[in-house]
Design a protein around this motif. Structure first.
Motif, PDB file in Angstrom:
ATOM      1  N   GLU A 109       0.833  -1.206   0.000  1.00 26.79           N
ATOM      2  CA  GLU A 109       0.000   0.000   0.000  1.00 26.79           C
ATOM      3  C   GLU A 109       0.864   1.251   0.000  1.00 26.79           C
ATOM      4  OE1 GLU A 109      -2.867  -0.035   3.172  1.00 26.79           O
ATOM      5  OE2 GLU A 109      -3.812  -1.876   2.437  1.00 26.79           O
ATOM      6  N   GLN A 110       1.938   1.233   0.765  1.00 28.09           N
ATOM      7  CA  GLN A 110       2.857   2.372   0.797  1.00 28.09           C
ATOM      8  C   GLN A 110       3.527   2.572  -0.562  1.00 28.09           C
ATOM      9  OE1 GLN A 110       3.107   4.578   3.268  1.00 28.09           O
ATOM     10  NE2 GLN A 110       1.499   3.395   4.267  1.00 28.09           N
ATOM     11  N   VAL A 111       3.930   1.483  -1.181  1.00 31.04           N
ATOM     12  CA  VAL A 111       4.556   1.565  -2.504  1.00 31.04           C
ATOM     13  C   VAL A 111       3.566   2.132  -3.519  1.00 31.04           C
ATOM     14  CG1 VAL A 111       5.504   0.189  -4.413  1.00 31.04           C
ATOM     15  CG2 VAL A 111       6.224  -0.274  -2.072  1.00 31.04           C
ATOM     16  N   VAL A 112       2.322   1.676  -3.469  1.00 31.02           N
ATOM     17  CA  VAL A 112       1.298   2.158  -4.400  1.00 31.02           C
ATOM     18  C   VAL A 112       1.038   3.643  -4.181  1.00 31.02           C
ATOM     19  CG1 VAL A 112      -1.154   1.970  -5.004  1.00 31.02           C
ATOM     20  CG2 VAL A 112       0.230  -0.089  -4.778  1.00 31.02           C
ATOM     21  N   LYS A 113       0.971   4.091  -2.936  1.00 32.11           N
ATOM     22  CA  LYS A 113       0.787   5.518  -2.646  1.00 32.11           C
ATOM     23  C   LYS A 113       1.926   6.338  -3.237  1.00 32.11           C
ATOM     24  CE  LYS A 113      -1.881   5.064   1.601  1.00 32.11           C
ATOM     25  NZ  LYS A 113      -1.882   5.236   3.071  1.00 32.11           N
ATOM     26  N   MET A 114       3.149   5.854  -3.074  1.00 30.00           N
ATOM     27  CA  MET A 114       4.306   6.575  -3.626  1.00 30.00           C
ATOM     28  C   MET A 114       4.247   6.623  -5.148  1.00 30.00           C
ATOM     29  SD  MET A 114       5.829   7.732  -1.048  1.00 30.00           S
ATOM     30  CE  MET A 114       7.333   8.341  -1.729  1.00 30.00           C
ATOM     31  N   LEU A 115       3.798   5.537  -5.765  1.00 22.57           N
ATOM     32  CA  LEU A 115       3.673   5.517  -7.222  1.00 22.57           C
ATOM     33  C   LEU A 115       2.597   6.489  -7.692  1.00 22.57           C
ATOM     34  CD1 LEU A 115       4.064   1.715  -8.000  1.00 22.57           C
ATOM     35  CD2 LEU A 115       5.681   3.557  -8.520  1.00 22.57           C
ATOM     36  N   TYR A 116       1.493   6.594  -6.960  1.00 26.13           N
ATOM     37  CA  TYR A 116       0.461   7.573  -7.305  1.00 26.13           C
ATOM     38  C   TYR A 116       1.004   8.998  -7.214  1.00 26.13           C
ATOM     39  CZ  TYR A 116      -3.449   4.253  -7.422  1.00 26.13           C
ATOM     40  OH  TYR A 116      -4.306   3.247  -7.755  1.00 26.13           O
ATOM     41  N   ILE A 117       1.739   9.281  -6.154  1.00 22.74           N
ATOM     42  CA  ILE A 117       2.327  10.607  -5.987  1.00 22.74           C
ATOM     43  C   ILE A 117       3.307  10.898  -7.119  1.00 22.74           C
ATOM     44  CG2 ILE A 117       3.859  11.989  -4.513  1.00 22.74           C
ATOM     45  CD1 ILE A 117       2.482  10.585  -2.100  1.00 22.74           C
ATOM     46  N   ALA A 118       4.147   9.915  -7.447  1.00 21.83           N
ATOM     47  CA  ALA A 118       5.097  10.092  -8.555  1.00 21.83           C
ATOM     48  C   ALA A 118       4.352  10.307  -9.866  1.00 21.83           C
ATOM     49  CB  ALA A 118       6.018   8.884  -8.662  1.00 21.83           C
ATOM     50  N   GLY A 119       3.272   9.573 -10.088  1.00 21.89           N
ATOM     51  CA  GLY A 119       2.481   9.737 -11.305  1.00 21.89           C
ATOM     52  C   GLY A 119       1.880  11.122 -11.411  1.00 21.89           C
ATOM     53  N   ILE A 120       1.363  11.647 -10.314  1.00 24.05           N
ATOM     54  CA  ILE A 120       0.795  13.002 -10.315  1.00 24.05           C
ATOM     55  C   ILE A 120       1.882  14.027 -10.604  1.00 24.05           C
ATOM     56  CG2 ILE A 120      -0.255  14.761  -8.829  1.00 24.05           C
ATOM     57  CD1 ILE A 120      -1.805  12.403  -7.491  1.00 24.05           C
ATOM     58  N   ILE A 121       3.040  13.861  -9.985  1.00 24.56           N
ATOM     59  CA  ILE A 121       4.158  14.791 -10.225  1.00 24.56           C
ATOM     60  C   ILE A 121       4.583  14.733 -11.688  1.00 24.56           C
ATOM     61  CG2 ILE A 121       6.609  15.206  -9.719  1.00 24.56           C
ATOM     62  CD1 ILE A 121       5.936  14.360  -6.796  1.00 24.56           C
ATOM     63  N   PHE A 122       4.671  13.525 -12.270  1.00 25.23           N
ATOM     64  CA  PHE A 122       5.045  13.400 -13.675  1.00 25.23           C
ATOM     65  C   PHE A 122       4.009  14.037 -14.594  1.00 25.23           C
ATOM     66  CE2 PHE A 122       7.833   9.646 -12.470  1.00 25.23           C
ATOM     67  CZ  PHE A 122       9.007  10.360 -12.658  1.00 25.23           C
ATOM     68  N   CYS A 123       2.738  13.915 -14.262  1.00 22.85           N
ATOM     69  CA  CYS A 123       1.690  14.545 -15.079  1.00 22.85           C
ATOM     70  C   CYS A 123       1.803  16.062 -15.030  1.00 22.85           C
ATOM     71  CB  CYS A 123       0.299  14.099 -14.619  1.00 22.85           C
ATOM     72  SG  CYS A 123      -0.131  12.425 -15.103  1.00 22.85           S
ATOM     73  N   ILE A 124       2.053  16.616 -13.853  1.00 21.25           N
ATOM     74  CA  ILE A 124       2.224  18.066 -13.721  1.00 21.25           C
ATOM     75  C   ILE A 124       3.443  18.525 -14.515  1.00 21.25           C
ATOM     76  CG2 ILE A 124       2.772  19.920 -12.088  1.00 21.25           C
ATOM     77  CD1 ILE A 124       1.002  18.352 -10.043  1.00 21.25           C
ATOM     78  N   LEU A 125       4.547  17.793 -14.395  1.00 17.77           N
ATOM     79  CA  LEU A 125       5.747  18.135 -15.162  1.00 17.77           C
ATOM     80  C   LEU A 125       5.490  18.034 -16.664  1.00 17.77           C
ATOM     81  CD1 LEU A 125       8.582  16.447 -13.074  1.00 17.77           C
ATOM     82  CD2 LEU A 125       8.165  18.884 -13.384  1.00 17.77           C
ATOM     83  N   ALA A 126       4.745  17.018 -17.078  1.00 18.45           N
ATOM     84  CA  ALA A 126       4.427  16.859 -18.497  1.00 18.45           C
ATOM     85  C   ALA A 126       3.621  18.054 -18.996  1.00 18.45           C
ATOM     86  CB  ALA A 126       3.661  15.562 -18.737  1.00 18.45           C
ATOM     87  N   ILE A 127       2.659  18.513 -18.216  1.00 17.89           N
ATOM     88  CA  ILE A 127       1.860  19.672 -18.608  1.00 17.89           C
ATOM     89  C   ILE A 127       2.752  20.898 -18.757  1.00 17.89           C
ATOM     90  CG2 ILE A 127       0.073  21.292 -17.826  1.00 17.89           C
ATOM     91  CD1 ILE A 127      -1.343  18.828 -16.572  1.00 17.89           C
ATOM     92  N   VAL A 128       3.640  21.127 -17.798  1.00 17.62           N
ATOM     93  CA  VAL A 128       4.525  22.301 -17.846  1.00 17.62           C
ATOM     94  C   VAL A 128       5.468  22.222 -19.044  1.00 17.62           C
ATOM     95  CG1 VAL A 128       6.407  23.484 -16.645  1.00 17.62           C
ATOM     96  CG2 VAL A 128       4.386  22.755 -15.376  1.00 17.62           C
ATOM     97  N   ILE A 129       6.069  21.070 -19.271  1.00 19.53           N
ATOM     98  CA  ILE A 129       7.029  20.929 -20.366  1.00 19.53           C
ATOM     99  C   ILE A 129       6.340  21.045 -21.728  1.00 19.53           C
ATOM    100  CG2 ILE A 129       8.592  19.294 -21.499  1.00 19.53           C
ATOM    101  CD1 ILE A 129       9.337  18.327 -18.643  1.00 19.53           C
TER     102      ILE A 129
END
Length: 157
Positions: A19-39
């Motif tokens: 569950e902790q690993v999945v939460k971290m992956l969700y957070i990383a996914g959200i960060i990558f989506c935000i970075l993708a939008i900015v780039i």
């Protein structure tokens, strides 16, 4: 000291860690989506600025601001559509070709998901790519529509 664990205790421990690993992956996914939008938005802004004269001439010939806005958003959508399709195709090919290697690296402890999992995941990723493309096109489209016709023609490359 050695401690005996029941299957239930072991399952709870592993489940909590996963569950902790999945939460971290969700957070990383959200960060990558935000970075993708900015780039993508930054790159798209440069593209729109290079064609500023073209958009100014469209407006001088009578194109409404909303038409220019829709053109830019549609371009972002088309780029995201092509990129999403290519990314999903490449990802599925690599996954299917490397299926045996992945299983061997994990010591054959991994149960390979059925095709429905890949279809659902690919569809979700494709939709996210389309949304990112449209969001990224919104900022340059809005800025282009604020510029006066004469200024767009004069400043254009």
């Amino acid at each position: 000291s050695i401690k005996a664990l029941t299957a239930n205790q072991l399952t709870k421990a592993v489940s909590g860690q996963m569950e902790q690993v999945v939460k971290m992956l969700y957070i990383a996914g959200i960060i990558f989506c935000i970075l993708a939008i900015v780039i993508v938005s930054s790159i798209f802004t440069l593209s729109v600025r290079q064609r500023m004269r073209e958009f100014g001439l469209f407006r001088a010939m009578g194109a409404k601001v909303r038409i220019i806005f829709k053109m830019i958003i549609l371009e972002g959508f088309c780029i995201a559509l092509i990129g999403g399709l290519l990314g999903i195709t490449f990802g599925l090919l690599v996954t299917q070709i490397g299926k045996e290697k992945i299983s061997a690296m994990l010591g054959n402890l991994y149960m390979w998901p059925d095709i429905s999992y890949f279809i659902i995941t690919s569809s979700l990723c494709f939709c996210i790519a389309l949304v990112i493309g449209m969001i990224a096109g919104f900022y340059p489209a809005r800025n282009m529509c604020k510029i006066e016709i004469y200024e767009a023609i004069r400043k254009g490359a």
